[in-house]
Design an enzyme around this catalytic site. Structure first.
Site, PDB file in Angstrom:
ATOM      1  CB  SER A   5     -24.594   9.264 -12.960  1.00 13.97           C
ATOM      2  OG  SER A   5     -25.003   8.631 -11.818  1.00 13.97           O
ATOM      3  CB  SER A  56     -10.546   1.508  -7.391  1.00 15.82           C
ATOM      4  OG  SER A  56      -9.169   1.636  -6.472  1.00 15.82           O
ATOM      5  CB  ALA A 113     -16.074   1.703   0.024  1.00 14.34           C
ATOM      6  CG  ASP A 167      -6.527   2.301  -7.460  1.00 13.61           C
ATOM      7  OD1 ASP A 167      -5.823   1.412  -6.828  1.00 13.61           O
ATOM      8  OD2 ASP A 167      -6.933   3.498  -6.922  1.00 13.61           O
ATOM      9  CD  GLU A 213      -3.217  -0.144   0.167  1.00 15.33           C
ATOM     10  OE1 GLU A 213      -3.011   0.105  -1.289  1.00 15.33           O
ATOM     11  OE2 GLU A 213      -3.857  -1.183   0.395  1.00 15.33           O
ATOM     12  CG  HIS A 214       0.088   4.807   0.690  1.00 25.31           C
ATOM     13  ND1 HIS A 214      -0.366   6.263   0.278  1.00 25.31           N
ATOM     14  CD2 HIS A 214      -1.053   4.449   1.348  1.00 25.31           C
ATOM     15  CE1 HIS A 214      -1.570   6.549   0.339  1.00 25.31           C
ATOM     16  NE2 HIS A 214      -2.111   5.441   1.251  1.00 25.31           N
ATOM     17  CB  THR A 215       4.490   0.393  -2.733  1.00 23.44           C
ATOM     18  OG1 THR A 215       3.066  -0.390  -3.105  1.00 23.44           O
ATOM     19  CG2 THR A 215       4.948  -0.186  -1.332  1.00 23.44           C
TER      20      THR A 215
END
Ligand code: GLA
Length: 395
Positions: free
Chosen positions: A71, A127, A124, A173, A37-39
């Site tokens: 939408s 993505s 949530a 994502d 994560e966050h890599t």
């Protein structure tokens, strides 16, 4: 607890009534991330997988240069000319952002009608925005026979997020949404974009998401700040070692020598990223060996790093992870995605899922006053056209 499969009929019906045309239909999924994560924006490794919740797009050509959008989720419409797309801080950004990318790449399209729907919970951390970008771009690619490759679409969808939504996200994502494969995670090297599918052999174990149902407003500004902090660390090292391009090239010794004396906070952020990359590689070995207990322990450690060193968690997510730590049927848990709300991801013994969900839900409400939502996710394929049996473009 597991919601039913998405029914695309209302979307098609809505499209036909509104636009009096036969749509092509596409889906692009949300994602989970097992570890790493966050890599991604630090040219590191990630281990995401596409899930059975997706954005759905119904689309058809027009004879003019108008874009007509609807939408279903927001019950809103929007119309503009191709040449006039602009960010509006609304759901339209994820659609128009990719149109803008096509223009910037000199790729011409005609006007189109597009109806958007989906079953990914917004906010949530699954993505939904990447899923919309990828479904729209994939749909336009097919509709106008643009000939874009999957990786080109991934990069353009990421750029749309940067430029229209203002989040300087990494590539995870969009990559997971487009390249997802049922029953597999994707071990992705975010520097070279080389990837391998890792079978998710987790006999008797379910991947369960606990949605905290909070989405703190800090998320996008703090996300961009984290990215800058990592870049600052790299810049300091680069002064002495010009060959260093990203945290991928950095060792703990370099951090200690060139970053720690300057700023302890930036040191802490960078150190987390270095450790998370190593942890991911070890976790992939665990997964390949089928040692889910070892993988799970690493997920707990990732959470600690995200919470205390990278500081992108929040009290609700910390509570969710802390609260399952001593559950014998939970092998691993951590917050997932950008942070500041959204879901925790949990590896749970299959026969214990229902009881666990019931228990954690009740305790969560008691502790926070909030309602917990739980999903047992299935790992699904990436972006695709949905062709109904017996008809090319179902109407
Ligand atoms: C968000 C971003 C991704 C990634 C994660 C954190 O989901 O869109 O690119 O950086 O956060 O791992």
């Amino acid at each position: 607890m597991i919601p039913g499969k998405y029914d695309a009929e209302p979307l098609k019906e809505n499209f036909r009534e509104r636009f009096h045309a036969a749509p092509m239909l596409f889906r692009s999924p949300g994602r989970i991330n097992i570890i790493g994560e966050h890599t991604d924006y630090n040219e590191g490794f990630v281990l995401p997988a596409a899930i059975d919740k997706a954005a759905y797009v119904a689309i058809s050509k027009r004879n003019d240069d108008n874009i007509q959008l609807v939408s279903l989720a927001f019950n809103e419409t929007y119309t503009c000319k191709i040449a006039e797309v602009r960010p509006l801080k609304s759901w339209t950004d994820y659609v128009l952002g990719v149109v803008d990318q096509l223009s910037k790449h000199g790729i011409a399209i005609g006007g189109f009608n597009l109806a958007l729907d989906g079953d990914i919970t917004i906010g949530a951390g699954l993505s939904s925005s990447a899923a919309v970008e990828c479904s729209v771009l994939y749909a336009l690619n097919e509709l106008f026979a643009l000939g874009l490759s999957k990786i080109q679409m991934v990069k353009m969808a990421q750029a749309a997020e940067h430029e229209f939504a203002g989040v300087k996200c990494g590539i995870m994502d969009q990559f997971a949404s487009v390249f997802g494969k049922a029953a597999h995670a994707i071990q992705l090297d975010c520097r070279s974009l080389e990837y391998q599918y890792v079978p998710l052999h987790m006999e008797g174990i379910k991947i369960v998401l606990f949605n905290s149902n909070v989405s703190h407003s800090l998320a996008s500004s703090e996300y961009n700040t984290r990215r800058q902090q990592c870049e600052q660390g790299v810049a300091w090292i680069k002064k002495y070692m010009p060959e260093v391009q990203s945290l991928r090239d950095v060792s703990l010794e370099m951090l200690q020598e060139h970053v720690l004396p300057k700023d302890t906070l930036i040191y802490k952020r960078c150190k987390y990223v270095l450790e998370e990359n190593l942890r991911l590689l070890a976790a992939c070995d665990d997964l390949k060996k089928g040692d889910i207990a070892a993988l799970g322990q690493k997920m707990f450690r990732t959470h600690e790093g995200l919470s205390k060193e990278y500081e992108v968690s929040c009290t609700e997510l910390d509570w969710l992870v802390q609260n399952v730590r001593n559950e014998k049927d939970v092998l691993g848990a951590r917050m997932m995605g950008g942070g500041f709300g959204g879901c925790s991801i949990n590896l749970v013994k299959e026969n214990a899922v229902d009881a666990l969900v019931e228990k954690v839900s009740a305790q969560y409400t008691q502790a926070t006053g909030l309602t917990l939502s739980a999903y047992a996710v299935q790992i699904a394929n990436g972006t695709e056209e949905i062709v109904q049996p017996g008809e090319k473009y179902a109407v």
